[in-house]
Motif scaffolding. Structure first.
Motif, PDB file in Angstrom:
ATOM      1  N   UNK A  18       0.809  -1.228   0.000  1.00 26.75           N
ATOM      2  CA  UNK A  18       0.000   0.000   0.000  1.00 26.75           C
ATOM      3  C   UNK A  18       0.838   1.271   0.000  1.00 26.75           C
ATOM      4  N   UNK A  19       1.986   1.231   0.646  1.00 32.27           N
ATOM      5  CA  UNK A  19       2.749   2.465   0.856  1.00 32.27           C
ATOM      6  C   UNK A  19       4.135   2.457   0.227  1.00 32.27           C
ATOM      7  N   UNK A  20       4.537   1.331  -0.352  1.00 32.29           N
ATOM      8  CA  UNK A  20       5.893   1.215  -0.864  1.00 32.29           C
ATOM      9  C   UNK A  20       6.124   1.982  -2.155  1.00 32.29           C
ATOM     10  N   UNK A  21       7.365   2.323  -2.353  1.00 27.78           N
ATOM     11  CA  UNK A  21       7.827   2.981  -3.569  1.00 27.78           C
ATOM     12  C   UNK A  21       8.503   1.915  -4.430  1.00 27.78           C
ATOM     13  N   UNK A  22       8.153   1.877  -5.699  1.00 31.80           N
ATOM     14  CA  UNK A  22       8.758   0.915  -6.609  1.00 31.80           C
ATOM     15  C   UNK A  22      10.196   1.332  -6.908  1.00 31.80           C
ATOM     16  N   UNK A  23      11.134   0.416  -6.657  1.00 33.07           N
ATOM     17  CA  UNK A  23      12.545   0.708  -6.895  1.00 33.07           C
ATOM     18  C   UNK A  23      13.135  -0.127  -8.017  1.00 33.07           C
ATOM     19  N   UNK A  24      12.421  -1.170  -8.430  1.00 35.39           N
ATOM     20  CA  UNK A  24      12.931  -2.009  -9.518  1.00 35.39           C
ATOM     21  C   UNK A  24      11.803  -2.827 -10.110  1.00 35.39           C
ATOM     22  N   UNK A  25      11.982  -3.187 -11.374  1.00 33.60           N
ATOM     23  CA  UNK A  25      11.068  -4.087 -12.059  1.00 33.60           C
ATOM     24  C   UNK A  25      11.914  -5.207 -12.644  1.00 33.60           C
ATOM     25  N   UNK A  26      11.528  -6.439 -12.337  1.00 30.04           N
ATOM     26  CA  UNK A  26      12.272  -7.597 -12.815  1.00 30.04           C
ATOM     27  C   UNK A  26      11.410  -8.308 -13.851  1.00 30.04           C
ATOM     28  N   UNK A  27      11.934  -8.431 -15.055  1.00 34.25           N
ATOM     29  CA  UNK A  27      11.153  -8.973 -16.171  1.00 34.25           C
ATOM     30  C   UNK A  27      11.283 -10.480 -16.322  1.00 34.25           C
ATOM     31  N   UNK A  28      12.182 -11.113 -15.626  1.00 36.08           N
ATOM     32  CA  UNK A  28      12.351 -12.549 -15.768  1.00 36.08           C
ATOM     33  C   UNK A  28      12.788 -13.180 -14.467  1.00 36.08           C
ATOM     34  N   UNK A  29      12.740 -14.483 -14.417  1.00 34.15           N
ATOM     35  CA  UNK A  29      13.166 -15.204 -13.226  1.00 34.15           C
ATOM     36  C   UNK A  29      11.990 -15.823 -12.503  1.00 34.15           C
ATOM     37  N   UNK A  30      12.272 -16.900 -11.828  1.00 42.26           N
ATOM     38  CA  UNK A  30      11.233 -17.600 -11.083  1.00 42.26           C
ATOM     39  C   UNK A  30      10.902 -16.842  -9.800  1.00 42.26           C
ATOM     40  N   UNK A  31       9.736 -17.130  -9.252  1.00 42.07           N
ATOM     41  CA  UNK A  31       9.334 -16.508  -7.995  1.00 42.07           C
ATOM     42  C   UNK A  31      10.346 -16.825  -6.895  1.00 42.07           C
ATOM     43  N   UNK A  32      10.876 -18.030  -6.907  1.00 41.10           N
ATOM     44  CA  UNK A  32      11.873 -18.424  -5.902  1.00 41.10           C
ATOM     45  C   UNK A  32      13.133 -17.574  -6.020  1.00 41.10           C
ATOM     46  N   UNK A  33      13.590 -17.357  -7.238  1.00 40.73           N
ATOM     47  CA  UNK A  33      14.780 -16.548  -7.468  1.00 40.73           C
ATOM     48  C   UNK A  33      14.533 -15.090  -7.074  1.00 40.73           C
ATOM     49  N   UNK A  34      13.373 -14.553  -7.424  1.00 43.42           N
ATOM     50  CA  UNK A  34      13.037 -13.174  -7.067  1.00 43.42           C
ATOM     51  C   UNK A  34      12.948 -13.033  -5.552  1.00 43.42           C
ATOM     52  N   UNK A  35      12.336 -14.005  -4.907  1.00 44.13           N
ATOM     53  CA  UNK A  35      12.234 -13.993  -3.445  1.00 44.13           C
ATOM     54  C   UNK A  35      13.614 -13.955  -2.805  1.00 44.13           C
ATOM     55  N   UNK A  36      14.532 -14.773  -3.294  1.00 42.70           N
ATOM     56  CA  UNK A  36      15.895 -14.789  -2.771  1.00 42.70           C
ATOM     57  C   UNK A  36      16.568 -13.439  -2.974  1.00 42.70           C
ATOM     58  N   UNK A  37      16.393 -12.856  -4.162  1.00 46.05           N
ATOM     59  CA  UNK A  37      16.968 -11.550  -4.445  1.00 46.05           C
ATOM     60  C   UNK A  37      16.436 -10.490  -3.485  1.00 46.05           C
ATOM     61  N   UNK A  38      15.118 -10.466  -3.281  1.00 45.18           N
ATOM     62  CA  UNK A  38      14.516  -9.428  -2.438  1.00 45.18           C
ATOM     63  C   UNK A  38      14.936  -9.608  -0.981  1.00 45.18           C
ATOM     64  N   UNK A  39      15.056 -10.832  -0.523  1.00 45.02           N
ATOM     65  CA  UNK A  39      15.551 -11.067   0.838  1.00 45.02           C
ATOM     66  C   UNK A  39      16.970 -10.538   0.993  1.00 45.02           C
ATOM     67  N   UNK A  40      17.812 -10.836   0.004  1.00 42.55           N
ATOM     68  CA  UNK A  40      19.195 -10.357   0.042  1.00 42.55           C
ATOM     69  C   UNK A  40      19.234  -8.836  -0.041  1.00 42.55           C
TER      70      UNK A  40
END
Length: 88
Positions: A18-40
């Motif tokens: 609801x309140x976040x600012x978009x800082x990046x858009x990722x066009x490819x990759x699995x949900x698992x890979x994106x999740x790992x990236x966002x955690x890191x």
């Protein structure tokens, strides 16, 4: 509680959604890979981050310091589009 506040249902944290600012858009990759990236990203930037899909792309959001998160993305040397509100 970790900086990434993804719920157990696998949904984006409602506060960040609801309140976040978009800082990046990722066009490819699995949900698992994106999740790992966002955690890191959250860990390395020290800022709360989460993500969700929109139109087949992952939007990465933060309610923290956007400059710090964007700098961390650059430091991680990832080839993703850093969101710039001037072009939205």
């Amino acid at each position: 509680m970790s900086l990434l506040t993804l719920s157990s249902e696998g949904r984006c944290d409602p506060r960040i959604y609801a309140n976040g600012i978009c800082v990046a858009i990722i066009a490819g990759g699995s949900a698992k890979l994106i999740e790992q990236f966002v955690k890191q990203l959250a860990e390395e930037s020290g800022q709360p981050c989460d993500w969700h899909y929109v139109g087949g792309r992952a939007r990465v959001l933060t309610t923290g310091n956007t400059d710090r998160v964007k700098a961390t993305i650059q430091d991680m040397q990832l080839h993703i589009m850093i969101y710039d509100e001037r072009f939205s």
